[in-house]
Design an enzyme around this catalytic site. Sequence first.
Site, PDB file in Angstrom:
ATOM      1  N   GLY A 118     -28.210  45.134 -41.182  1.00 46.85           N
ATOM      2  CA  GLY A 118     -28.756  44.680 -42.452  1.00 46.85           C
ATOM      3  C   GLY A 118     -28.584  43.179 -42.592  1.00 46.85           C
ATOM      4  O   GLY A 118     -27.929  42.520 -41.775  1.00 46.85           O
ATOM      5  N   SER A 152     -26.252  36.112 -38.003  1.00 53.30           N
ATOM      6  CA  SER A 152     -26.535  37.256 -37.147  1.00 53.30           C
ATOM      7  C   SER A 152     -25.257  37.904 -36.625  1.00 53.30           C
ATOM      8  O   SER A 152     -24.373  37.230 -36.083  1.00 53.30           O
ATOM      9  CB  SER A 152     -27.384  36.801 -35.950  1.00 53.30           C
ATOM     10  OG  SER A 152     -27.621  37.864 -35.062  1.00 53.30           O
ATOM     11  N   GLY A 153     -25.137  39.228 -36.805  1.00 52.86           N
ATOM     12  CA  GLY A 153     -24.115  40.024 -36.151  1.00 52.86           C
ATOM     13  C   GLY A 153     -22.676  39.747 -36.529  1.00 52.86           C
ATOM     14  O   GLY A 153     -21.772  40.003 -35.737  1.00 52.86           O
ATOM     15  N   SER A 168     -29.681  35.436 -39.164  1.00 52.68           N
ATOM     16  CA  SER A 168     -30.101  36.804 -38.904  1.00 52.68           C
ATOM     17  C   SER A 168     -31.409  36.835 -38.122  1.00 52.68           C
ATOM     18  O   SER A 168     -32.308  36.011 -38.344  1.00 52.68           O
ATOM     19  CB  SER A 168     -30.294  37.545 -40.236  1.00 52.68           C
ATOM     20  OG  SER A 168     -30.984  38.755 -40.037  1.00 52.68           O
ATOM     21  N   GLU A 208     -33.703  38.743 -38.494  1.00 55.50           N
ATOM     22  CA  GLU A 208     -34.800  39.084 -39.394  1.00 55.50           C
ATOM     23  C   GLU A 208     -35.143  37.939 -40.345  1.00 55.50           C
ATOM     24  O   GLU A 208     -35.731  38.168 -41.409  1.00 55.50           O
ATOM     25  CB  GLU A 208     -34.446  40.333 -40.212  1.00 55.50           C
ATOM     26  CG  GLU A 208     -34.045  41.548 -39.418  1.00 55.50           C
ATOM     27  CD  GLU A 208     -35.169  42.122 -38.561  1.00 55.50           C
ATOM     28  OE1 GLU A 208     -36.283  41.565 -38.579  1.00 55.50           O
ATOM     29  OE2 GLU A 208     -34.924  43.122 -37.871  1.00 55.50           O
ATOM     30  N   HIS A 233     -29.431  49.575 -44.606  1.00 51.43           N
ATOM     31  CA  HIS A 233     -29.525  50.685 -43.652  1.00 51.43           C
ATOM     32  C   HIS A 233     -28.894  51.922 -44.300  1.00 51.43           C
ATOM     33  O   HIS A 233     -27.881  52.428 -43.845  1.00 51.43           O
ATOM     34  CB  HIS A 233     -28.800  50.332 -42.342  1.00 51.43           C
ATOM     35  CG  HIS A 233     -29.546  49.386 -41.471  1.00 51.43           C
ATOM     36  ND1 HIS A 233     -29.864  49.665 -40.161  1.00 51.43           N
ATOM     37  CD2 HIS A 233     -30.068  48.168 -41.723  1.00 51.43           C
ATOM     38  CE1 HIS A 233     -30.527  48.645 -39.638  1.00 51.43           C
ATOM     39  NE2 HIS A 233     -30.661  47.722 -40.573  1.00 51.43           N
TER      40      HIS A 233
END
Length: 231
Positions: A44, A61-62, A90, A92, A113
Amino acid sequence: MPLLFVEFVKYAFYNKPMNNTFKQAVLHAGKAMQSRNLTIETWGNISVRDPETGYIYLTPSGMPYDTINEDDICVLDKDGNVIEGKRKPSVEKMLHVLIYQNRKDVNAILHTHPLSSTVFAVLHKDIPCVTDEMAQAIGGSVKCAEYALPGSMELAGNCLKALGSSMAVLLANHGAVCLGRNMKECFKVATVLETSADIYQKALAIGQPQEISKENTDWMRDFALNKYGQR
């Protein structure tokens, strides 16, 4: 009460942005998204937009939501270029950028999610407007976007196409995207979507759920935006 928390509350609940509060809004939302079981692990992503500058504040990110700090938040311009931050944003990020470019009514995005909503996402099925809460908070049914690989421009485009004027959309085999004028509204949309998905799934096991008409849905959405609550 710590000053940063006070500033976040003023932003998130009254939608009055203050200097240097956007990163705190994203940090707080990340912890809230996990505590409300709207995502798992590092999946997410979250963003808010400063309506005055157009800058987008996005999760990295991550990275686990309970470990990131202000320095980890990525700041993007309206086209998605990183203008501040040492972390990789991210994957996205363009999904967020495209939505902000096309939806001037949106200043916060949660990519979640969640369990019940994702059941319909893996079935590639829309969730019809079966509760008054969906009509009021989301504005109608929630469509499932066509499948595309995570982080791709195709996914961002599919998301935007399926979203239309709604406040939520499903990503096939992936999760959901929820919008809001501010972060408080984003969480309302995410909660209503997940609850309604659970209700719809249970109702399907018994019989044929009855969708609310577009006329009544439009009336309730207008009522929620313009007449409901204390003004």
